[in-house]
Design an enzyme around this catalytic site. Structure first.
Site, PDB file in Angstrom:
ATOM      1  N   THR A 112       0.819  -1.205   0.000  1.00 54.60           N
ATOM      2  CA  THR A 112       0.000   0.000   0.000  1.00 54.60           C
ATOM      3  C   THR A 112       0.856   1.261   0.000  1.00 54.60           C
ATOM      4  OG1 THR A 112      -1.454   1.295   1.457  1.00 54.60           O
ATOM      5  CG2 THR A 112      -0.126  -0.370   2.513  1.00 54.60           C
ATOM      6  N   ASP A 113       0.279   2.354  -0.485  1.00 55.07           N
ATOM      7  CA  ASP A 113       0.991   3.644  -0.408  1.00 55.07           C
ATOM      8  C   ASP A 113       1.067   4.150   1.030  1.00 55.07           C
ATOM      9  OD1 ASP A 113      -1.696   4.329  -0.064  1.00 55.07           O
ATOM     10  OD2 ASP A 113      -1.690   5.962  -1.531  1.00 55.07           O
ATOM     11  N   GLU A 114       0.268   3.541   1.934  1.00 53.93           N
ATOM     12  CA  GLU A 114       0.224   4.063   3.310  1.00 53.93           C
ATOM     13  C   GLU A 114       1.546   3.863   4.050  1.00 53.93           C
ATOM     14  OE1 GLU A 114      -3.479   3.344   5.373  1.00 53.93           O
ATOM     15  OE2 GLU A 114      -4.534   3.088   3.480  1.00 53.93           O
ATOM     16  N   TYR A 138      -1.790  -0.540  10.907  1.00 59.52           N
ATOM     17  CA  TYR A 138      -1.930  -1.216   9.601  1.00 59.52           C
ATOM     18  C   TYR A 138      -0.729  -0.909   8.709  1.00 59.52           C
ATOM     19  CZ  TYR A 138      -3.311  -1.714   4.689  1.00 59.52           C
ATOM     20  OH  TYR A 138      -3.323  -2.018   3.354  1.00 59.52           O
ATOM     21  N   LYS A 159       2.316  -3.337   7.197  1.00 62.90           N
ATOM     22  CA  LYS A 159       2.595  -3.515   5.761  1.00 62.90           C
ATOM     23  C   LYS A 159       4.034  -3.083   5.443  1.00 62.90           C
ATOM     24  CE  LYS A 159       0.112  -4.693   2.910  1.00 62.90           C
ATOM     25  NZ  LYS A 159      -0.287  -6.053   2.415  1.00 62.90           N
TER      26      LYS A 159
HETATM   27  P1  NAD Z   1      -9.637  -7.496   2.087  1.00 62.55           P
HETATM   28  O1  NAD Z   1      -9.651  -7.214   3.550  1.00 62.55           O
HETATM   29  O2  NAD Z   1     -10.861  -7.253   1.268  1.00 62.55           O
HETATM   30  O3  NAD Z   1      -9.218  -9.024   1.828  1.00 62.55           O
HETATM   31  C1  NAD Z   1      -8.223  -9.662   2.561  1.00 62.55           C
HETATM   32  C2  NAD Z   1      -8.379 -11.157   2.321  1.00 62.55           C
HETATM   33  O4  NAD Z   1      -7.332 -11.825   3.055  1.00 62.55           O
HETATM   34  C3  NAD Z   1      -9.699 -11.728   2.836  1.00 62.55           C
HETATM   35  O5  NAD Z   1     -10.259 -12.592   1.865  1.00 62.55           O
HETATM   36  C4  NAD Z   1      -9.314 -12.490   4.092  1.00 62.55           C
HETATM   37  O6  NAD Z   1     -10.150 -13.616   4.355  1.00 62.55           O
HETATM   38  C5  NAD Z   1      -7.894 -12.925   3.764  1.00 62.55           C
HETATM   39  N1  NAD Z   1      -7.092 -13.137   4.977  1.00 62.55           N
HETATM   40  C6  NAD Z   1      -6.966 -12.299   6.045  1.00 62.55           C
HETATM   41  N2  NAD Z   1      -6.176 -12.865   6.977  1.00 62.55           N
HETATM   42  C7  NAD Z   1      -5.765 -14.057   6.475  1.00 62.55           C
HETATM   43  C8  NAD Z   1      -4.922 -15.086   6.962  1.00 62.55           C
HETATM   44  N3  NAD Z   1      -4.337 -14.990   8.167  1.00 62.55           N
HETATM   45  N4  NAD Z   1      -4.708 -16.164   6.188  1.00 62.55           N
HETATM   46  C9  NAD Z   1      -5.287 -16.269   4.959  1.00 62.55           C
HETATM   47  N5  NAD Z   1      -6.120 -15.326   4.458  1.00 62.55           N
HETATM   48  C10 NAD Z   1      -6.351 -14.234   5.211  1.00 62.55           C
HETATM   49  O7  NAD Z   1      -8.381  -6.669   1.530  1.00 62.55           O
HETATM   50  P2  NAD Z   1      -8.177  -5.939   0.138  1.00 62.55           P
HETATM   51  O8  NAD Z   1      -8.696  -4.566   0.233  1.00 62.55           O
HETATM   52  O9  NAD Z   1      -8.628  -6.819  -0.954  1.00 62.55           O
HETATM   53  O10 NAD Z   1      -6.579  -5.839   0.141  1.00 62.55           O
HETATM   54  C11 NAD Z   1      -5.786  -6.889  -0.391  1.00 62.55           C
HETATM   55  C12 NAD Z   1      -4.328  -6.516  -0.271  1.00 62.55           C
HETATM   56  O11 NAD Z   1      -4.073  -5.311  -0.953  1.00 62.55           O
HETATM   57  C13 NAD Z   1      -3.864  -6.301   1.164  1.00 62.55           C
HETATM   58  O12 NAD Z   1      -2.578  -6.835   1.304  1.00 62.55           O
HETATM   59  C14 NAD Z   1      -3.846  -4.787   1.307  1.00 62.55           C
HETATM   60  O13 NAD Z   1      -2.871  -4.382   2.253  1.00 62.55           O
HETATM   61  C15 NAD Z   1      -3.465  -4.372  -0.091  1.00 62.55           C
HETATM   62  N6  NAD Z   1      -3.951  -3.035  -0.511  1.00 62.55           N
HETATM   63  C16 NAD Z   1      -5.277  -2.711  -0.377  1.00 62.55           C
HETATM   64  C17 NAD Z   1      -5.710  -1.468  -0.811  1.00 62.55           C
HETATM   65  C18 NAD Z   1      -7.161  -1.067  -0.719  1.00 62.55           C
HETATM   66  O14 NAD Z   1      -7.488   0.089  -0.983  1.00 62.55           O
HETATM   67  N7  NAD Z   1      -8.082  -1.946  -0.388  1.00 62.55           N
HETATM   68  C19 NAD Z   1      -4.812  -0.567  -1.369  1.00 62.55           C
HETATM   69  C20 NAD Z   1      -3.466  -0.937  -1.503  1.00 62.55           C
HETATM   70  C21 NAD Z   1      -3.055  -2.191  -1.070  1.00 62.55           C
HETATM   71  P1  TYD Z   2     -10.715   4.080   4.308  1.00 61.39           P
HETATM   72  O1  TYD Z   2     -11.700   3.654   3.268  1.00 61.39           O
HETATM   73  O2  TYD Z   2     -10.793   3.466   5.670  1.00 61.39           O
HETATM   74  O3  TYD Z   2      -9.263   3.901   3.683  1.00 61.39           O
HETATM   75  P2  TYD Z   2      -7.813   4.395   4.249  1.00 61.39           P
HETATM   76  O4  TYD Z   2      -7.927   4.703   5.684  1.00 61.39           O
HETATM   77  O5  TYD Z   2      -6.991   3.185   4.003  1.00 61.39           O
HETATM   78  O6  TYD Z   2      -7.448   5.566   3.410  1.00 61.39           O
HETATM   79  O7  TYD Z   2     -10.838   5.651   4.505  1.00 61.39           O
HETATM   80  C1  TYD Z   2     -10.693   6.555   3.426  1.00 61.39           C
HETATM   81  C2  TYD Z   2     -10.801   7.948   3.991  1.00 61.39           C
HETATM   82  O8  TYD Z   2     -12.135   8.150   4.474  1.00 61.39           O
HETATM   83  C3  TYD Z   2      -9.886   8.184   5.181  1.00 61.39           C
HETATM   84  O9  TYD Z   2      -9.410   9.537   5.149  1.00 61.39           O
HETATM   85  C4  TYD Z   2     -10.799   8.007   6.379  1.00 61.39           C
HETATM   86  C5  TYD Z   2     -12.149   8.478   5.870  1.00 61.39           C
HETATM   87  N1  TYD Z   2     -13.334   7.807   6.478  1.00 61.39           N
HETATM   88  C6  TYD Z   2     -14.365   8.586   7.013  1.00 61.39           C
HETATM   89  O10 TYD Z   2     -14.316   9.831   6.991  1.00 61.39           O
HETATM   90  N2  TYD Z   2     -15.418   7.935   7.584  1.00 61.39           N
HETATM   91  C7  TYD Z   2     -15.493   6.571   7.641  1.00 61.39           C
HETATM   92  O11 TYD Z   2     -16.489   6.032   8.193  1.00 61.39           O
HETATM   93  C8  TYD Z   2     -14.444   5.796   7.070  1.00 61.39           C
HETATM   94  C9  TYD Z   2     -14.466   4.302   7.103  1.00 61.39           C
HETATM   95  C10 TYD Z   2     -13.379   6.464   6.490  1.00 61.39           C
END
Ligand code: NAD
Ligand code: TYD
Length: 347
Positions: A130-132, A155, A159
Site C-alpha cells: 500500500t501507499d500508506e 496497519y 505492511k
Molecule cells: P480485504 O480485507 O478485502 O481481503 C483480505 C483477504 O485476506 C480476505 O479474503 C481475508 O479472508 C484474507 N485473509 C486475512 N487474513 C488471512 C490469513 N491470516 N490467512 C489467509 N487469508 C487471510 O483486503 P483488500 O482490500 O482486498 O486488500 C488486499 C491486499 O491489498 C492487502 O494486502 C492490502 O494491504 C493491499 N492493498 C489494499 C488497498 C485497498 O485500498 N483496499 C490498497 C493498496 C493495497
Molecule cells: P478508508 O476507506 O478506511 O481507507 P484508508 O484509511 O486506508 O485511506 O478511509 C478513506 C478515507 O475516508 C480516510 O481519510 C478516512 C475516511 N473515512 C471517514 O471519513 N469515515 C469513515 O467512516 C471511514 C471508514 C473512512
C-alpha cells in the site's frame, strides 16, 4: 505455471483471481484464503468450477499447514494479498495485524525459500502493498518509489514491515521478488467498512454518513479492475527486485468525494437532489489520521505502459450500480458480526 494467490476471496484478490483464471488457461491458480470476515466465496461464484482454479481454505499464520501446502503443490509464483486491511480495525487490535501481515508474510517467504532452495529460475514472490507505508503528505508533493517509509497506523506499520522482509529475503537469499504500493482501491465486492461501500450502504438505508474530522483528508482512488490489470503487467513484465507505485492520478478530498457519491446515489435511487447529502454527519476523527496520500505512478506508466482505464465518475457509477443490483451480497455481509463492529466503531 502454478500460482498461489493469497487473500483471493477478498476485495482486490477476487478481481485478480478472476482475471488470471480467465486470461491464462495454461496457469493453475490456487486461491488460499482463511475466509475471515473480509473473505467471501460469493465473490468468485462465476469461476469456482473452472478447471484451472482451486480454492484452498487456510490461514497463512499456520506454519505447518503452509509448509505442507508448498511441498504438495510446488507453487512457482506467489502473489500475496492476504492481510488485515482496515486502518480502524488496526487501531483497535494492532496485534492481529502483526500476526497476519508480518508473521503470515514471513511464513510464506520461508515456505517459498525452503521449497526452491535457491533454485529460483522462473520463480517470483510478489507482495501487494500500500501507499500508506510512506506515511502522510502535506498539501503538495507525491509519493515516489524512493520516498522513505514513515508509516503512522498499526496497519501501515505492519505492511511496511512485511515489505522490508520481502526486500530483505531478496537481498539476503537472492529470492526474486517484486513489490507494488497502491493507493486506495474502490469497486465491486469491497467490504462495507471502507469509505465508499460503507457510505453506499448507509445511503441505501438512509443512515447517517460519518465523515471523520473536517472531511478535508485527501486520498488517491483507483478502480479495482485497473489495479488487477496493473498487477498482471508487473507480474509478467516488471523487473525483479523493483518496487512500483500504482495510483489513479485521481486525488479527492473526502468531503468532495462524498458529495459526488451522494449526487450519483440520489439520481440512481430517484431521490430528490440533495437528499443523500443531508445524511452527512461530522464525527470524531480517526487517531493518527494521515492528511494526504498521493501517488506518482509515472514509473508504471513509462516502464510498463500502464494507466487507469476509467475516470472516477465512471468507476464510481459502475460501483454503485453493482451494489444496487447485489443487495443480497450486501445484506449477507452486513448481518451478524458487522452490526457489532458498526456499533462499536460509530457509537
Ligand atoms: P480485504 O480485507 O478485502 O481481503 C483480505 C483477504 O485476506 C480476505 O479474503 C481475508 O479472508 C484474507 N485473509 C486475512 N487474513 C488471512 C490469513 N491470516 N490467512 C489467509 N487469508 C487471510 O483486503 P483488500 O482490500 O482486498 O486488500 C488486499 C491486499 O491489498 C492487502 O494486502 C492490502 O494491504 C493491499 N492493498 C489494499 C488497498 C485497498 O485500498 N483496499 C490498497 C493498496 C493495497
Ligand atoms: P478508508 O476507506 O478506511 O481507507 P484508508 O484509511 O486506508 O485511506 O478511509 C478513506 C478515507 O475516508 C480516510 O481519510 C478516512 C475516511 N473515512 C471517514 O471519513 N469515515 C469513515 O467512516 C471511514 C471508514 C473512512
Amino acid at each position: 505455471m502454478t500460482i498461489l494467490i493469497t487473500g483471493g476471496a477478498g476485495f482486490i484478490g477476487s478481481h485478480l483471481v478472476r482475471l488470471f483464471v480467465e486470461k491464462y488457461p495454461a496457469y493453475h491458480i490456487f486461491n488460499l484464503d482463511a475466509l475471515t470476515y473480509a473473505g467471501n466465496l460469493e465473490n468468485l461464484k462465476d469461476i469456482e468450477n473452472k478447471s484451472n482454479y482451486t480454492f484452498l481454505k487456510g490461514d497463512i499464520t499456520n506454519e505447518v499447514f503452509i509448509n505442507e501446502l508448498f511441498n504438495k503443490h510446488k507453487f512457482e509464483s506467489v502473489i500475496h494479498l492476504a492481510a488485515e486491511s482496515h486502518v480502524d480495525r488496526s487501531i483497535e487490535d494492532p496485534l492481529a495485524f502483526v500476526k497476519t501481515n508480518v508473521i503470515g508474510t514471513m511464513i510464506l517467504l520461508n515456505a517459498f525459500k525452503n521449497l526452491w532452495k535457491g533454485n529460483y529460475k522462473s520463480k517470483l514472490f510478489y507482495h501487494i502493498s500500500t501507499d500508506e507505508v510512506y506515511g502522510t503528505l502535506g498539501q503538495t508533493g507525491l509519493f515516489t518509489e524512493t520516498t522513505s517509509y514513515d508509516p503512522n497506523s498499526p496497519y501501515s506499520a505492519s505492511k511496511a514491515s512485511s515489505d522490508h522482509f520481502v526486500r530483505a529475503y531478496g537481498e539476503t537469499y537472492g529470492m526474486p521478488y517484486v513489490i507494488t504500493n497502491c493507493s486506495n482501491n474502490y469497486g465491486q465486492n469491497q467490504f462495507p467498512e471502507k469509505l465508499i461501500p460503507l457510505f453506499i450502504n448507509n445511503i441505501i438505508n438512509n443512515k447517517s454518513l460519518p465523515v471523520y474530522g473536517d472531511g478535508n483528508y485527501t486520498r488517491d482512488w483507483l478502480y479495482v479492475k485497473d489495479h488487477a490489470k496493473a498487477i498482471d503487467l508487473v507480474f509478467h513484465k516488471g523487473e525483479q527486485g523493483e518496487t512500483y507505485n500504482i495510483g489513479g492520478f485521481n486525488e479527492w478530498k473526502n468531503i468532495d468525494l462524498v458529495k459526488l457519491l451522494c449526487a450519483q446515489m440520489d439520481e440512481k435511487l430517484n431521490r430528490p437532489k440533495g437528499s443523500s447529502e443531508k445524511l452527512i454527519t461530522y464525527v470524531k476523527d480517526r487517531p493518527g489520521h494521515d492528511l494526504r496520500y498521493a501517488i506518482d505512478a509515472s514509473k508504471m506508466n513509462k516502464e510498463l505502459g500502464w494507466k487507469p482505464s476509467v475516470t472516477f465518475e465512471e468507476g464510481l457509477s459502475k460501483t454503485i450500480d453493482w451494489y444496487l443490483s447485489n443487495e443480497d451480497w450486501l445484506k449477507n455481509v452486513t448481518s451478524g458480526e458487522y452490526q457489532k463492529y458498526y456499533q462499536k466503531q460509530y457509537n
